[in-house]
Design a protein around this motif. Structure first.
Motif, PDB file in Angstrom:
ATOM      1  N   MET A   1       0.851  -1.178   0.000  1.00  9.45           N
ATOM      2  CA  MET A   1       0.000   0.000   0.000  1.00  9.45           C
ATOM      3  C   MET A   1       0.897   1.242   0.000  1.00  9.45           C
ATOM      4  SD  MET A   1      -2.836   1.206   2.826  1.00  9.45           S
ATOM      5  CE  MET A   1      -3.738  -0.288   2.611  1.00  9.45           C
ATOM      6  N   GLU A   2       0.559   2.167  -0.865  1.00  9.35           N
ATOM      7  CA  GLU A   2       1.333   3.399  -0.956  1.00  9.35           C
ATOM      8  C   GLU A   2       1.041   4.319   0.215  1.00  9.35           C
ATOM      9  OE1 GLU A   2       1.324   5.470  -4.639  1.00  9.35           O
ATOM     10  OE2 GLU A   2       1.175   3.627  -5.789  1.00  9.35           O
ATOM     11  N   HIS A   3       2.000   5.200   0.469  1.00 10.10           N
ATOM     12  CA  HIS A   3       1.898   6.168   1.567  1.00 10.10           C
ATOM     13  C   HIS A   3       0.616   6.993   1.462  1.00 10.10           C
ATOM     14  CE1 HIS A   3       3.722   8.673   4.703  1.00 10.10           C
ATOM     15  NE2 HIS A   3       3.219   9.698   4.053  1.00 10.10           N
ATOM     16  N   SER A   4       0.295   7.469   0.269  1.00  9.66           N
ATOM     17  CA  SER A   4      -0.893   8.317   0.097  1.00  9.66           C
ATOM     18  C   SER A   4      -2.184   7.527   0.330  1.00  9.66           C
ATOM     19  CB  SER A   4      -0.903   8.973  -1.284  1.00  9.66           C
ATOM     20  OG  SER A   4      -0.892   7.990  -2.296  1.00  9.66           O
ATOM     21  N   GLU A   5      -2.204   6.261  -0.087  1.00  5.72           N
ATOM     22  CA  GLU A   5      -3.377   5.417   0.156  1.00  5.72           C
ATOM     23  C   GLU A   5      -3.569   5.177   1.652  1.00  5.72           C
ATOM     24  OE1 GLU A   5      -3.928   1.863  -2.483  1.00  5.72           O
ATOM     25  OE2 GLU A   5      -1.926   2.494  -3.112  1.00  5.72           O
ATOM     26  N   ALA A   6      -2.469   4.939   2.343  1.00  5.91           N
ATOM     27  CA  ALA A   6      -2.527   4.716   3.783  1.00  5.91           C
ATOM     28  C   ALA A   6      -3.036   5.968   4.489  1.00  5.91           C
ATOM     29  CB  ALA A   6      -1.150   4.321   4.314  1.00  5.91           C
ATOM     30  N   ALA A   7      -2.571   7.126   4.058  1.00  4.40           N
ATOM     31  CA  ALA A   7      -3.013   8.386   4.663  1.00  4.40           C
ATOM     32  C   ALA A   7      -4.522   8.573   4.478  1.00  4.40           C
ATOM     33  CB  ALA A   7      -2.246   9.561   4.068  1.00  4.40           C
ATOM     34  N   VAL A   8      -5.039   8.240   3.314  1.00  6.04           N
ATOM     35  CA  VAL A   8      -6.475   8.368   3.046  1.00  6.04           C
ATOM     36  C   VAL A   8      -7.260   7.439   3.975  1.00  6.04           C
ATOM     37  CG1 VAL A   8      -8.272   7.910   1.330  1.00  6.04           C
ATOM     38  CG2 VAL A   8      -6.216   9.165   0.665  1.00  6.04           C
ATOM     39  N   LEU A   9      -6.797   6.206   4.141  1.00  7.35           N
ATOM     40  CA  LEU A   9      -7.461   5.260   5.040  1.00  7.35           C
ATOM     41  C   LEU A   9      -7.485   5.781   6.473  1.00  7.35           C
ATOM     42  CD1 LEU A   9      -6.163   1.738   3.973  1.00  7.35           C
ATOM     43  CD2 LEU A   9      -8.512   2.549   3.959  1.00  7.35           C
ATOM     44  N   ILE A  10      -6.352   6.279   6.929  1.00 10.08           N
ATOM     45  CA  ILE A  10      -6.250   6.783   8.308  1.00 10.08           C
ATOM     46  C   ILE A  10      -7.131   8.005   8.494  1.00 10.08           C
ATOM     47  CG2 ILE A  10      -4.688   7.825   9.997  1.00 10.08           C
ATOM     48  CD1 ILE A  10      -2.480   5.963   8.730  1.00 10.08           C
ATOM     49  N   ARG A  11      -7.070   8.946   7.552  1.00 12.50           N
ATOM     50  CA  ARG A  11      -7.923  10.145   7.638  1.00 12.50           C
ATOM     51  C   ARG A  11      -9.396   9.760   7.689  1.00 12.50           C
ATOM     52  NH1 ARG A  11      -5.641  12.035   3.050  1.00 12.50           N
ATOM     53  NH2 ARG A  11      -3.529  12.636   3.526  1.00 12.50           N
ATOM     54  N   GLY A  12      -9.786   8.808   6.870  1.00 15.53           N
ATOM     55  CA  GLY A  12     -11.179   8.368   6.839  1.00 15.53           C
ATOM     56  C   GLY A  12     -11.605   7.760   8.159  1.00 15.53           C
ATOM     57  N   PHE A  13     -10.743   6.933   8.743  1.00 14.86           N
ATOM     58  CA  PHE A  13     -11.066   6.309  10.024  1.00 14.86           C
ATOM     59  C   PHE A  13     -11.211   7.370  11.108  1.00 14.86           C
ATOM     60  CE2 PHE A  13     -10.031   4.257  14.044  1.00 14.86           C
ATOM     61  CZ  PHE A  13     -10.907   3.191  14.017  1.00 14.86           C
ATOM     62  N   ILE A  14     -10.288   8.305  11.151  1.00 11.43           N
ATOM     63  CA  ILE A  14     -10.373   9.379  12.147  1.00 11.43           C
ATOM     64  C   ILE A  14     -11.629  10.200  11.911  1.00 11.43           C
ATOM     65  CG2 ILE A  14      -9.307  11.519  12.967  1.00 11.43           C
ATOM     66  CD1 ILE A  14      -6.554  10.177  12.313  1.00 11.43           C
ATOM     67  N   GLY A  15     -11.894  10.554  10.657  1.00 10.52           N
ATOM     68  CA  GLY A  15     -13.056  11.374  10.327  1.00 10.52           C
ATOM     69  C   GLY A  15     -14.370  10.743  10.761  1.00 10.52           C
ATOM     70  N   LYS A  16     -14.455   9.425  10.672  1.00 11.20           N
ATOM     71  CA  LYS A  16     -15.685   8.722  11.077  1.00 11.20           C
ATOM     72  C   LYS A  16     -15.860   8.706  12.591  1.00 11.20           C
ATOM     73  CE  LYS A  16     -15.448   4.659   9.502  1.00 11.20           C
ATOM     74  NZ  LYS A  16     -15.461   3.311   8.914  1.00 11.20           N
ATOM     75  N   HIS A  17     -14.787   8.953  13.330  1.00 10.67           N
ATOM     76  CA  HIS A  17     -14.833   8.835  14.786  1.00 10.67           C
ATOM     77  C   HIS A  17     -14.644  10.159  15.526  1.00 10.67           C
ATOM     78  CE1 HIS A  17     -14.131   4.706  13.458  1.00 10.67           C
ATOM     79  NE2 HIS A  17     -14.788   4.377  14.546  1.00 10.67           N
ATOM     80  N   LEU A  18     -14.748  11.265  14.822  1.00  6.65           N
ATOM     81  CA  LEU A  18     -14.590  12.565  15.489  1.00  6.65           C
ATOM     82  C   LEU A  18     -15.659  12.739  16.555  1.00  6.65           C
ATOM     83  CD1 LEU A  18     -13.856  15.026  12.533  1.00  6.65           C
ATOM     84  CD2 LEU A  18     -12.223  13.971  14.102  1.00  6.65           C
ATOM     85  N   VAL A  19     -15.270  13.268  17.696  1.00  6.91           N
ATOM     86  CA  VAL A  19     -16.223  13.524  18.776  1.00  6.91           C
ATOM     87  C   VAL A  19     -16.439  15.034  18.923  1.00  6.91           C
ATOM     88  CG1 VAL A  19     -15.843  11.398  20.059  1.00  6.91           C
ATOM     89  CG2 VAL A  19     -14.372  13.353  20.505  1.00  6.91           C
ATOM     90  N   VAL A  20     -16.829  15.647  17.817  1.00  2.90           N
ATOM     91  CA  VAL A  20     -17.133  17.079  17.813  1.00  2.90           C
ATOM     92  C   VAL A  20     -18.536  17.264  17.250  1.00  2.90           C
ATOM     93  CG1 VAL A  20     -14.732  17.813  17.591  1.00  2.90           C
ATOM     94  CG2 VAL A  20     -16.056  17.404  15.543  1.00  2.90           C
ATOM     95  N   PHE A  21     -19.116  18.377  17.569  1.00  2.00           N
ATOM     96  CA  PHE A  21     -20.479  18.644  17.118  1.00  2.00           C
ATOM     97  C   PHE A  21     -20.519  19.517  15.874  1.00  2.00           C
ATOM     98  CE2 PHE A  21     -20.757  17.779  21.673  1.00  2.00           C
ATOM     99  CZ  PHE A  21     -21.598  16.684  21.624  1.00  2.00           C
ATOM    100  N   ASP A  22     -19.373  19.834  15.343  1.00  2.00           N
ATOM    101  CA  ASP A  22     -19.270  20.671  14.151  1.00  2.00           C
ATOM    102  C   ASP A  22     -19.027  19.768  12.948  1.00  2.00           C
ATOM    103  OD1 ASP A  22     -18.735  22.475  12.151  1.00  2.00           O
ATOM    104  OD2 ASP A  22     -17.052  23.434  13.170  1.00  2.00           O
TER     105      ASP A  22
END
Length: 86
Positions: free
Chosen positions: A1-22
């Motif tokens: 897996m390329e670095h950029s693909e890994a970054a997209v996966l990680i960003r997506g996982f974090i984005g789905k789990h944000l604990v903010v109301f905005d």
């Protein structure tokens, strides 16, 4: 897996789990997601499981340092170190 693909996966996982109301909350690859209040300690354990599953690595007790999981960039660096044995 390329670095950029890994970054997209990680960003997506974090984005789905944000604990903010905005719904428009954003973060960069360098942002400390815990200090910004975007995630909590429960998320940290979910992130460990995600990283192990997605990248085929084992996170050892000594690896459980918040610095390894505090930003997209740090997670990528950690995964790379585990994969290369450094």
């Amino acid at each position: 897996m390329e670095h950029s693909e890994a970054a997209v996966l990680i960003r997506g996982f974090i984005g789905k789990h944000l604990v903010v109301f905005d719904d428009d909350a954003t973060f960069t690859d360098e942002d400390h997601i815990f200090q910004m209040g975007f995630v909590n300690s429960l998320f940290a354990m979910e992130m460990v499981g995600f990283v192990e599953r997605e990248f085929g690595i084992t996170v050892e007790g000594d690896d459980l340092d918040i610095a390894n999981f505090s930003s997209v960039r740090n997670i990528l660096r950690f995964v790379e170190q585990k994969r290369t044995g450094m």
